[in-house]
Every structure is written in structure tokens, then in C-alpha cells.
Design a protein around this motif. Structure first.
Motif, PDB file in Angstrom:
ATOM      1  N   ILE A   1       3.794   6.856   3.414  1.00  0.00           N
ATOM      2  CA  ILE A   1       3.890   5.524   3.829  1.00  0.00           C
ATOM      3  C   ILE A   1       4.058   4.794   3.251  1.00  0.00           C
ATOM      4  CG2 ILE A   1       2.491   4.057   5.085  1.00  0.00           C
ATOM      5  CD1 ILE A   1       1.978   5.856   6.774  1.00  0.00           C
ATOM      6  N   MET A   2       4.563   3.587   2.306  1.00  0.00           N
ATOM      7  CA  MET A   2       5.419   3.188   1.658  1.00  0.00           C
ATOM      8  C   MET A   2       5.114   1.390   2.741  1.00  0.00           C
ATOM      9  SD  MET A   2       7.688   2.163  -0.721  1.00  0.00           S
ATOM     10  CE  MET A   2       7.819   0.822  -1.998  1.00  0.00           C
TER      11      MET A   2
ATOM     12  N   VAL B   1      16.212  -1.542  -4.034  1.00  0.00           N
ATOM     13  CA  VAL B   1      15.681   0.154  -3.048  1.00  0.00           C
ATOM     14  C   VAL B   1      13.943  -0.080  -3.147  1.00  0.00           C
ATOM     15  CG1 VAL B   1      15.810   2.263  -3.988  1.00  0.00           C
ATOM     16  CG2 VAL B   1      17.953   0.571  -4.847  1.00  0.00           C
ATOM     17  N   TYR B   2      13.775   0.997  -1.928  1.00  0.00           N
ATOM     18  CA  TYR B   2      11.840   1.191  -1.905  1.00  0.00           C
ATOM     19  C   TYR B   2      12.366   2.370  -2.045  1.00  0.00           C
ATOM     20  CZ  TYR B   2      12.163  -4.013   0.245  1.00  0.00           C
ATOM     21  OH  TYR B   2      12.326  -4.984   1.069  1.00  0.00           O
ATOM     22  N   ARG B   3      11.437   3.194  -2.833  1.00  0.00           N
ATOM     23  CA  ARG B   3      11.087   4.468  -3.139  1.00  0.00           C
ATOM     24  C   ARG B   3       9.816   4.950  -3.192  1.00  0.00           C
ATOM     25  NH1 ARG B   3      14.937   6.623  -6.973  1.00  0.00           N
ATOM     26  NH2 ARG B   3      14.269   7.407  -8.304  1.00  0.00           N
ATOM     27  N   ILE B   4       9.459   5.343  -3.201  1.00  0.00           N
ATOM     28  CA  ILE B   4       8.383   6.654  -3.365  1.00  0.00           C
ATOM     29  C   ILE B   4       8.942   7.929  -4.210  1.00  0.00           C
ATOM     30  CG2 ILE B   4       6.517   8.463  -2.684  1.00  0.00           C
ATOM     31  CD1 ILE B   4       6.730   6.887  -0.069  1.00  0.00           C
ATOM     32  N   ASP B   5       8.276   7.964  -5.445  1.00  0.00           N
ATOM     33  CA  ASP B   5       8.491   9.203  -5.916  1.00  0.00           C
ATOM     34  C   ASP B   5       7.619  10.063  -6.307  1.00  0.00           C
ATOM     35  OD1 ASP B   5      11.148   8.220  -8.078  1.00  0.00           O
ATOM     36  OD2 ASP B   5       9.573   6.445  -8.142  1.00  0.00           O
ATOM     37  N   VAL B   6       7.669  11.458  -6.627  1.00  0.00           N
ATOM     38  CA  VAL B   6       6.805  12.593  -5.837  1.00  0.00           C
ATOM     39  C   VAL B   6       7.092  13.753  -7.616  1.00  0.00           C
ATOM     40  CG1 VAL B   6       6.298  15.045  -5.260  1.00  0.00           C
ATOM     41  CG2 VAL B   6       7.221  13.056  -3.773  1.00  0.00           C
TER      42      VAL B   6
ATOM     43  N   ASP C   1       0.706  -1.341  -0.332  1.00  0.00           N
ATOM     44  CA  ASP C   1      -0.198  -0.435   0.031  1.00  0.00           C
ATOM     45  C   ASP C   1       1.027   1.503   0.520  1.00  0.00           C
ATOM     46  OD1 ASP C   1      -2.603  -0.359   0.066  1.00  0.00           O
ATOM     47  OD2 ASP C   1      -2.363  -1.861   1.868  1.00  0.00           O
ATOM     48  N   LEU C   2       0.738   1.971  -0.694  1.00  0.00           N
ATOM     49  CA  LEU C   2       1.243   3.885  -0.462  1.00  0.00           C
ATOM     50  C   LEU C   2      -0.178   4.285  -0.197  1.00  0.00           C
ATOM     51  CD1 LEU C   2       3.064   5.900  -1.831  1.00  0.00           C
ATOM     52  CD2 LEU C   2       1.881   6.189  -3.326  1.00  0.00           C
ATOM     53  N   PHE C   3       0.748   5.709   1.011  1.00  0.00           N
ATOM     54  CA  PHE C   3      -0.978   6.294   1.782  1.00  0.00           C
ATOM     55  C   PHE C   3       0.021   7.937   1.124  1.00  0.00           C
ATOM     56  CE2 PHE C   3      -1.277   2.153   3.571  1.00  0.00           C
ATOM     57  CZ  PHE C   3      -2.627   2.490   3.627  1.00  0.00           C
TER      58      PHE C   3
ATOM     59  N   VAL D   1       3.035  -6.456   7.953  1.00  0.00           N
ATOM     60  CA  VAL D   1       3.132  -5.406   6.661  1.00  0.00           C
ATOM     61  C   VAL D   1       4.712  -5.031   7.699  1.00  0.00           C
ATOM     62  CG1 VAL D   1       1.719  -5.250   5.438  1.00  0.00           C
ATOM     63  CG2 VAL D   1       2.772  -3.597   7.410  1.00  0.00           C
ATOM     64  N   LEU D   2       6.170  -4.543   7.007  1.00  0.00           N
ATOM     65  CA  LEU D   2       6.973  -3.886   7.130  1.00  0.00           C
ATOM     66  C   LEU D   2       6.684  -2.109   6.582  1.00  0.00           C
ATOM     67  CD1 LEU D   2       9.735  -6.118   6.447  1.00  0.00           C
ATOM     68  CD2 LEU D   2       8.913  -5.319   8.742  1.00  0.00           C
ATOM     69  N   GLY D   3       6.727  -1.421   7.540  1.00  0.00           N
ATOM     70  CA  GLY D   3       6.532   0.110   7.079  1.00  0.00           C
ATOM     71  C   GLY D   3       7.905   1.258   7.216  1.00  0.00           C
ATOM     72  N   ILE D   4       7.381   2.301   5.527  1.00  0.00           N
ATOM     73  CA  ILE D   4       8.412   2.783   6.241  1.00  0.00           C
ATOM     74  C   ILE D   4       7.414   4.403   5.344  1.00  0.00           C
ATOM     75  CG2 ILE D   4      10.149   4.028   3.938  1.00  0.00           C
ATOM     76  CD1 ILE D   4      10.082   1.023   2.841  1.00  0.00           C
ATOM     77  N   VAL D   5       7.337   4.702   7.331  1.00  0.00           N
ATOM     78  CA  VAL D   5       7.147   5.703   7.092  1.00  0.00           C
ATOM     79  C   VAL D   5       7.595   7.483   7.275  1.00  0.00           C
ATOM     80  CG1 VAL D   5       5.146   7.092   8.793  1.00  0.00           C
ATOM     81  CG2 VAL D   5       5.558   4.623   8.681  1.00  0.00           C
ATOM     82  N   LEU D   6       7.366   8.354   6.526  1.00  0.00           N
ATOM     83  CA  LEU D   6       8.309   9.602   5.724  1.00  0.00           C
ATOM     84  C   LEU D   6       7.325  10.779   6.533  1.00  0.00           C
ATOM     85  CD1 LEU D   6      11.384  11.093   6.247  1.00  0.00           C
ATOM     86  CD2 LEU D   6      10.414  10.547   3.160  1.00  0.00           C
TER      87      LEU D   6
END
Length: 322
Positions: A37-38, A56-61, A23-25, A162-167
């Protein structure tokens, strides 16, 4: 499901749960701050509890609406040793943001990953970051969906992790314009090169629209190519599942293609304007694919969410260990 098990045959990409985007939030919080959040790794920790060290886990903007990355946050992880792992976060802009390699400024370095119950929150100036095991916020009557909408009343995600990545960052530092577009990607290094094995932004697209033989191609693709590549076959899916004519189907698809989650941060986050942790995306997608004949699955959001950072709830016990 949302984006869980997005490889062929309802399995994780490359049969590796660590590479499975769930999921992406994207939402805002008081104080003029944007949260991204990824989540990855469905069924953690039953299938292990660590990020892939070669991924590489990535969030593009996208900041200007051209369907290209203008900024990118890359998250890379050390090998897990004796239940310990660390994360480094890169923030790239401009041409560096369009490279698959992590680059740009290191805003966090060697931050401990929380693989137990309690989150580890790291601060660097105005930025907050956390990565680790958390409860899965996704809610749906999955068994009911698989049984042709004969609802069971059971939330598949109620006991999942899950494993969460939060920024969390100041909104103006991310982009002065309130309108952004975001998508997530997981790539893994093979033979010295990064290969994209999963990507997405809008929930439940690949589960309903992509046949097994097209999922890998989709996961390797770029959002900028989505309309040209998928508008026609996905129109046929909607004609079959929801009785849409071609014009109506394409109008509907404009909300999810390209697969970029648009977010006007001057407005409250409510899917498809961004996505909060409590948005009922399952009901939204069921109504879309059925032409309104299936309004929802009668499952509500989880109640274990935090009101403050890192927002994702305390992980559930591993069924294997109690």
C-alpha cells in the motif's frame, strides 16, 4: 508526521499535495498473499481529490538484498475529467525495474479510480488493485510533538483522508524468497523527463533527520547511496536529540538506512519487519530519536480499517462540504 509534507518548510514537494508520499505499508494476508500500500496526497479531498496525471507513482522491490530494484510496480493515472479518473498498473522486472519510466507488463489497464466513499476493486487473474480516496491510517498526537511532548490526547489523523494505492498479489509470484525490501517513489514529468520529487520507506525519517535544504536532494536520491550520504549527518542528529555516542547512533541507523523497508514474510508484519496499518510507528520513532526518553504519544491505531481488501477505511467527509 510519518512521511506527510516531506518538502521544505513542512509543505508538499513542489507545493503539490498530489505528489506527496505519506506512507508505505507491506504485510501478508491469509492465502499466501502480499499486500503493498502506497498512500499519497495528505488532506484529500480538501486539497483536491485526484492523482497527478503527469506523475509516476511507484513501489520498488529488492529481492536479493543489494538495495537495487529487482521488480517495480508503476501506477499512472489519466487526467481527471468531471470527477472521473483511471489508473494503469505496470509490473517491471530486471533492468526495466531500475528505469524511472513505467514499463514491463500491464497488469491493470484503465481501472476507474474511486474518488467517492466506496472503493473500486479490480481483479486480474490472482491480482487485486484499488486506487482512490480512503481514510488516512496514520495516527499521532502531532500537536503534542510540536509542543515539546506536552501531549494533547488528540489524534491528528483521526479525520484525515489520503489517496490510497493498494495492490495484493500471490507472495510466491512476487518473490519466492520470503525476504523482500520495498520503497516508494513519486516522480513527475517535466520537460519530457521524469524527476523524482518524493521517496521513502521508513516512517518519519525526513521529518526528524533532514533539514529543509537537504530534503529535495534526499527525495531525488537512491537508497543504495543512503548510508554513504546520510549516516554521518544523521549520527549527529541522534547525538543531539538522544545523547547517543557515535557507535550507538550508527547501530540504530542501520535499521533505517538505506531507506528500504525490509520484510521477512515468514514472520508477522510488525514494524520494522514490514509494516501493518496498526503499527505504532510514531512511538517507535519518538523512542529512537530521544534515546528512549520519550516512549510514545499515547495515541492508538484507527478502528475504521477493513479486514479485507482494500484494507483502508471509508473516507471521512470533507470538512469544507460536511
Amino acid at each position: 508526521m510519518s512521511h506527510h509534507l516531506s518538502g521544505p518548510n513542512l509543505r508538499s514537494p513542489m507545493d503539490d499535495a498530489r505528489l506527496d508520499l505519506t506512507d508505505l505499508f507491506a504485510f501478508t494476508v491469509p492465502g499466501g498473499r502480499t499486500v503493498l500500500i502506497m498512500n499519497v496526497h495528505p488532506l484529500a479531498p480538501a486539497a483536491g481529490a485526484a492523482f497527478h496525471p503527469d506523475a509516476v507513482y511507484r513501489i520498488d522491490v529488492d529481492m536479493d538484498g543489494d538495495d537495487q530494484a529487482d521488480a517495480a510496480f508503476s501506477f499512472v493515472f489519466s487526467p481527471a475529467v468531471d470527477g472521473r479518473q483511471t489508473a494503469t498498473v505496470y509490473w517491471a522486472t530486471g533492468a526495466q525495474a531500475r528505469s524511472q519510466e513505467p514499463g514491463g507488463q500491464q497488469i491493470f489497464t484503465d481501472v476507474p479510480v474511486a474518488l467517492g466513499r466506496d472503493p473500486h476493486v479490480a481483479e486480474a487473474g490472482p491480482y487485486l488493485f484499488s486506487a482512490g480516496l480512503r481514510s488516512d491510517p496514520f495516527f499521532a498526537d502531532l500537536d503534542g510533538i510540536l509542543k515539546d511532548f506536552q501531549w494533547t490526547g488528540v489524534d491528528w489523523g483521526a479525520d484525515k483522508n489520503v489517496l490510497g494505492i493498494v495492490l495484493e498479489i500471490p507472495s510466491d509470484e512476487l518473490c519466492p524468497d520470503p525476504v523482500i525490501g520495498v520503497w516508494a517513489r513519486v516522480s513527475v514529468r517535466q520537460d519530457g523527463r521524469l524527476k523524482s520529487v518524493d521517496r521513502g520507506a521508513h516512517p518519519s525519517l525526513t521529518a526528524y533527520f533532514n533539514a529543509d535544504e537537504t530534503k529535495q536532494t534526499y527525495n531525488e536520491g537512491e537508497p543504495a547511496d543512503d548510508w554513504a550520504t546520510y549516516s554521518r549527518p544523521w549520527t549527529e542528529v541522534l547525538r543531539h536529540t538522544g545523547g547517543y555516542d557515535a557507535h550507538a547512533a550508527q547501530e540504530i541507523l542501520r535499521t533505517v538506512l538505506p531507506d528500504i523497508l525490509r520484510f521477512d514474510r515468514n514472520q508477522p508484519a510488525r514494524y520494522p519487519n514490514g509494516r501493518s496499518l496498526t503499527d505504532d510507528v510514531t512511538s517507535t520513532r519518538l523512542a529512537m530519536i530521544s534515546g528512549g526518553k520519550v516512549a510514545g504519544d499515547h495515541i492508538g491505531p484507527h478502528t475504521d480499517l477493513f479486514l479485507d481488501f482494500p484494507y483502508l477505511g471509508t473516507p471521512h467527509p470533507d470538512p469544507a462540504t460536511g
